[in-house]
Design a protein around this motif. Sequence first.
Motif, PDB file in Angstrom:
ATOM      1  N   CYS A  53       9.291   1.613  -5.918  1.00  0.00           N
ATOM      2  CA  CYS A  53       8.334   2.724  -5.936  1.00  0.00           C
ATOM      3  C   CYS A  53       9.038   4.069  -6.116  1.00  0.00           C
ATOM      4  O   CYS A  53       8.408   5.053  -6.492  1.00  0.00           O
ATOM      5  CB  CYS A  53       7.473   2.721  -4.670  1.00  0.00           C
ATOM      6  N   PHE A  54      10.347   4.115  -5.884  1.00  0.00           N
ATOM      7  CA  PHE A  54      11.107   5.354  -6.058  1.00  0.00           C
ATOM      8  C   PHE A  54      11.684   5.467  -7.472  1.00  0.00           C
ATOM      9  O   PHE A  54      11.528   6.499  -8.137  1.00  0.00           O
ATOM     10  CB  PHE A  54      12.229   5.406  -5.024  1.00  0.00           C
ATOM     11  N   PHE A  55      12.324   4.409  -7.966  1.00  0.00           N
ATOM     12  CA  PHE A  55      13.072   4.507  -9.216  1.00  0.00           C
ATOM     13  C   PHE A  55      12.210   4.304 -10.462  1.00  0.00           C
ATOM     14  O   PHE A  55      12.472   4.929 -11.501  1.00  0.00           O
ATOM     15  CB  PHE A  55      14.215   3.489  -9.229  1.00  0.00           C
ATOM     16  N   VAL A  56      11.195   3.418 -10.396  1.00  0.00           N
ATOM     17  CA  VAL A  56      10.425   3.115 -11.611  1.00  0.00           C
ATOM     18  C   VAL A  56       9.705   4.338 -12.159  1.00  0.00           C
ATOM     19  O   VAL A  56       9.792   4.624 -13.368  1.00  0.00           O
ATOM     20  CB  VAL A  56       9.454   1.935 -11.357  1.00  0.00           C
TER      21      VAL A  56
ATOM     22  N   ILE B  41       0.829  -1.204   0.000  1.00  0.00           N
ATOM     23  CA  ILE B  41       0.000   0.000   0.000  1.00  0.00           C
ATOM     24  C   ILE B  41       0.861   1.251   0.000  1.00  0.00           C
ATOM     25  O   ILE B  41       0.426   2.347  -0.387  1.00  0.00           O
ATOM     26  CB  ILE B  41      -0.966  -0.006   1.215  1.00  0.00           C
ATOM     27  N   ASN B  42       2.113   1.094   0.397  1.00  0.00           N
ATOM     28  CA  ASN B  42       3.058   2.215   0.423  1.00  0.00           C
ATOM     29  C   ASN B  42       3.262   2.820  -0.964  1.00  0.00           C
ATOM     30  O   ASN B  42       3.576   4.004  -1.102  1.00  0.00           O
ATOM     31  CB  ASN B  42       4.390   1.717   0.984  1.00  0.00           C
ATOM     32  N   ILE B  43       3.070   2.025  -2.011  1.00  0.00           N
ATOM     33  CA  ILE B  43       3.324   2.485  -3.375  1.00  0.00           C
ATOM     34  C   ILE B  43       2.407   3.629  -3.771  1.00  0.00           C
ATOM     35  O   ILE B  43       2.813   4.537  -4.513  1.00  0.00           O
ATOM     36  CB  ILE B  43       3.198   1.308  -4.363  1.00  0.00           C
ATOM     37  N   ILE B  44       1.169   3.626  -3.290  1.00  0.00           N
ATOM     38  CA  ILE B  44       0.221   4.644  -3.753  1.00  0.00           C
ATOM     39  C   ILE B  44      -0.013   5.742  -2.734  1.00  0.00           C
ATOM     40  O   ILE B  44      -0.714   6.705  -3.020  1.00  0.00           O
ATOM     41  CB  ILE B  44      -1.144   4.003  -4.096  1.00  0.00           C
TER      42      ILE B  44
ATOM     43  N   TRP C 237       2.602   6.348  -9.505  1.00  0.00           N
ATOM     44  CA  TRP C 237       2.484   4.975  -9.974  1.00  0.00           C
ATOM     45  C   TRP C 237       1.254   4.763 -10.846  1.00  0.00           C
ATOM     46  O   TRP C 237       1.264   3.945 -11.758  1.00  0.00           O
ATOM     47  CB  TRP C 237       2.495   3.999  -8.800  1.00  0.00           C
ATOM     48  N   PHE C 238       0.181   5.496 -10.584  1.00  0.00           N
ATOM     49  CA  PHE C 238      -0.993   5.376 -11.447  1.00  0.00           C
ATOM     50  C   PHE C 238      -0.730   6.028 -12.801  1.00  0.00           C
ATOM     51  O   PHE C 238      -1.190   5.534 -13.837  1.00  0.00           O
ATOM     52  CB  PHE C 238      -2.215   5.990 -10.763  1.00  0.00           C
TER      53      PHE C 238
END
Length: 365
Positions: free
Chosen positions: A227-230, A17-20, A247-248
């Motif tokens: 989640c930082f580099f992509v 969930i940290n990604i969003i 990310w979205f």
Amino acid sequence: MAKSRYFYCLFLMNTLINIINFAPRELIDARFDGAQSSILVAVVTGTLFIYLFTKVINKFPGQGLPEIFGSALPKLLAAPLIFVYAVLWYMAGALILLSFVDITLRFISPDTGPYAILLGFLAVVCLCSRIDSLSLLYGLEVTLGITLPLILYTTVKAVINPDFSWDAVLQVMTHSLHAPDMNSIAAATFTFSGYINLAVFNRVFHGLKLKHIWILSLEGFLVLAICFFVPIGYHGTVGIERHVYTWFTTADSIRIEAFLIERMLYIFYFAYITLSLVSAIIQWHVGKELLLSLLPSTARKPKKKLRQEIVILCLFAAGTFALMRLDQYDLNMLGVFLLHIRWYGELLLILLLFWCYWVVRRRRA
């Protein structure tokens, strides 16, 4: 009695969930000013917190935070502490819901009213928050079994895409020697905060045994790095500033050849709306249970307990509707503020649990 694997489910849920949430935005904002070193500090700090917390809470098998505080702290101190932590858990769930309302309006259905979307989310979350803790863990395991392959597929598809710029990633990595940034550390350590839900879920664990804790460190580091580099690899070191939900936006840039659904965004949205609702359910379940512990006991009065739960969840829902008045900037500021409060709150909770263990042990001696 829950098995130890459910602890890993709680950890994995919070990690994904940290990604969003607000963490990627904070890390990306500090991409030239210490985000990379902050990630390394967060991995060490988060792993240490997990080890200390699980070590001490194992001394209280089958007990949640209310029972532990009630047995070792004066009521005048225990009750305010439990109330403050309940509010923090409520706010964590509310911010997840509000973020997904905004995401839905931006990427999926801009013509739908925000209050209608929020009402649908609240109906699901409030109803499911009443489910018992063990059943929620079963549901979480099933949810991860559905969503994790979709998230992994999206991640792999993003990294191997020809549009991914490794030059942008390498350029950001040249700033890795900057000193850590406190905002970035507070944001990155959120990745490891799934363990804190044992404040209530420890009631269904009797002798939690964690093996190979380094796996948690590795997983947290990989998720933070991804989640930082992509998003930077997709949007560039400067262009990434223009995106709120990085990310979205990244998922919306990926196409799937030879499949019924061409846009990766829909698959990513399905995975994360499912995971986000389950996460909010767990957060509000913990907050509800903490608040229930402050009210008169209803052990033999199920109808009275039902009324108490309805009142608490209605207050949660009303508070979330009130927070809808915040704009994107204010909501982000609130999220960053809560990331800091959460970090200090976790540290305080670990210290309090060690104090409670010392008090109980001294009494037995």
